[in-house]
Write a protein that holds these residues in place. Structure first.
Motif, short mmCIF file in Angstrom:
data_model
loop_
_atom_site.label_atom_id
_atom_site.label_comp_id
_atom_site.label_asym_id
_atom_site.label_seq_id
_atom_site.Cartn_x
_atom_site.Cartn_y
_atom_site.Cartn_z
N SER A 28 59.05 51.00 8.89
CA SER A 28 59.64 50.55 7.62
C SER A 28 61.09 50.99 7.47
CB SER A 28 58.82 51.06 6.44
OG SER A 28 58.85 52.48 6.36
N THR A 29 61.51 52.00 8.23
CA THR A 29 62.89 52.48 8.13
C THR A 29 63.76 51.98 9.30
OG1 THR A 29 62.19 54.56 9.18
CG2 THR A 29 62.37 54.53 6.77
N LYS A 30 63.25 52.15 10.53
CA LYS A 30 64.01 51.73 11.72
C LYS A 30 63.78 50.27 12.08
CE LYS A 30 64.26 54.29 15.33
NZ LYS A 30 63.93 55.12 16.52
N GLY A 31 62.61 49.75 11.66
CA GLY A 31 62.23 48.41 12.07
C GLY A 31 61.24 48.47 13.22
N TYR A 32 60.38 47.47 13.28
CA TYR A 32 59.33 47.46 14.32
C TYR A 32 59.93 47.40 15.72
CZ TYR A 32 55.53 45.72 17.24
OH TYR A 32 54.62 45.56 18.25
N LYS A 33 60.87 46.51 15.94
CA LYS A 33 61.44 46.32 17.28
C LYS A 33 62.20 47.56 17.76
CE LYS A 33 61.85 41.31 17.68
NZ LYS A 33 62.76 40.16 17.94
N ARG A 115 57.98 47.37 2.48
CA ARG A 115 59.19 47.23 3.27
C ARG A 115 58.87 46.65 4.65
NH1 ARG A 115 62.11 52.97 2.53
NH2 ARG A 115 63.29 52.24 4.34
N LEU A 116 57.75 47.11 5.24
CA LEU A 116 57.31 46.56 6.52
C LEU A 116 56.97 45.09 6.38
CD1 LEU A 116 56.44 46.89 9.49
CD2 LEU A 116 54.20 47.67 8.66
N LEU A 117 56.31 44.78 5.28
CA LEU A 117 55.93 43.38 5.00
C LEU A 117 57.16 42.49 4.93
CD1 LEU A 117 53.75 41.28 4.00
CD2 LEU A 117 54.26 42.10 1.70
N MET A 118 58.18 42.94 4.20
CA MET A 118 59.39 42.15 4.06
C MET A 118 60.09 41.93 5.40
SD MET A 118 59.78 41.20 0.91
CE MET A 118 57.99 40.97 0.93
N GLN A 119 60.09 42.97 6.25
CA GLN A 119 60.73 42.87 7.55
C GLN A 119 59.99 41.91 8.48
OE1 GLN A 119 61.41 46.73 9.37
NE2 GLN A 119 61.92 47.63 7.39
N GLU A 120 58.67 41.89 8.37
CA GLU A 120 57.85 41.13 9.32
C GLU A 120 57.58 39.70 8.87
OE1 GLU A 120 56.58 42.08 12.49
OE2 GLU A 120 58.21 43.48 12.12
N LEU A 121 57.93 39.37 7.64
CA LEU A 121 57.63 38.03 7.11
C LEU A 121 58.18 36.91 7.99
CD1 LEU A 121 58.03 38.14 3.21
CD2 LEU A 121 56.02 37.45 4.51
N PHE A 122 59.36 37.11 8.51
CA PHE A 122 60.01 36.04 9.27
C PHE A 122 59.65 36.07 10.76
CE2 PHE A 122 62.63 36.95 5.57
CZ PHE A 122 62.73 35.68 5.01
N ARG A 123 58.94 37.11 11.18
CA ARG A 123 58.62 37.25 12.60
C ARG A 123 57.14 37.05 12.90
NH1 ARG A 123 57.06 40.69 16.68
NH2 ARG A 123 55.99 42.02 15.17
#
Length: 216
Positions: A28-33, A115-123
């Motif tokens: 949620s802070t650095k991003g999954y990738k 926050r994780l949800l928002m980051q992953e929505l488009f991927r």
């Protein structure tokens, strides 16, 4: 031997829980990738190989976290308290829902999941499905049914119950996002926090039916 197995099982469950907690924080802070399995293991203080005893790869960790979204408080905002909800007055029911959104905005675990949800929505297609179906559409359908019953009981004005449900929920999601963004930037959230209650008050004033005493 049974006690030893139980001990290792409990310890394994705690380690798995810790892995998920740290992974959620990093994702949620650095991003999954940008987050590696080595990052997660290093943050916990275990060897990378030890992590693989619990999850086969980073994708499986994410899949587990995504499944947690389906049991989050917003996804189950009606399910947990159906009986209690039914006993509430119309306005207090709406205020209870808005309060849940507000409180979850300040809950660390739910904030990280959001926050994780928002980051992953488009991927991630699965995340989009969970967000649309379980976070939003299911809650809209349930509130729509409640509004329909309120109309039948002449507690609120006759209107499109589905549209009313959308109009009620949409600002709550927006305010919640605003709180999270302000917290992320270490800015004051006071101006947004009050909007949850103000939204309910204005919404209710626009849909309630007021009966005036008639003198004969």
């Amino acid at each position: 031997m049974q006690e030893d197995k139980s001990h290792y099982s409990t310890r394994g469950a705690k380690t798995k829980e810790t892995i998920l907690k740290i992974a959620l924080s990093l994702f949620s802070t650095k991003g999954y990738k940008a987050t590696t399995v080595r990052d997660i293991a290093g943050e916990i203080g275990i060897k990378q190989s030890a992590l693989y005893n619990h999850f086969k790869n980073k994708d499986e960790i994410l899949e587990t976290l995504i499944s947690d979204l389906t049991t989050s408080a917003i996804a189950n905002i009606f399910d947990d308290n159906d009986t209690k909800m039914a006993q509430k007055t119309p306005k207090s029911l709406l205020m209870s829902i808005a309060t849940t959104f507000k409180l979850l905005s300040f809950d660390g675990q739910n904030e990280a999941l959001y926050r994780l949800l928002m980051q992953e929505l488009f991927r991630n297609e699965k995340v989009r499905l969970i967000y649309n179906e379980q976070f939003y559409q299911e809650n809209v359908k349930k509130l729509s049914a409640i509004f329909f019953n309120m109309m039948q009981e002449e507690k609120i004005i006759s209107s499109d119950p589905l549209l009313l449900a959308h109009e009620f929920f949409s600002p709550l999601f927006f305010y919640q996002m605003q709180v999270i963004i302000l917290k992320l930037d270490k800015k004051s959230t006071s101006s947004v926090v009050s909007m949850f209650e103000k939204h309910v008050n204005m919404f209710w004033d626009n849909i309630k039916i007021e009966y005036q005493d008639t003198l004969f």
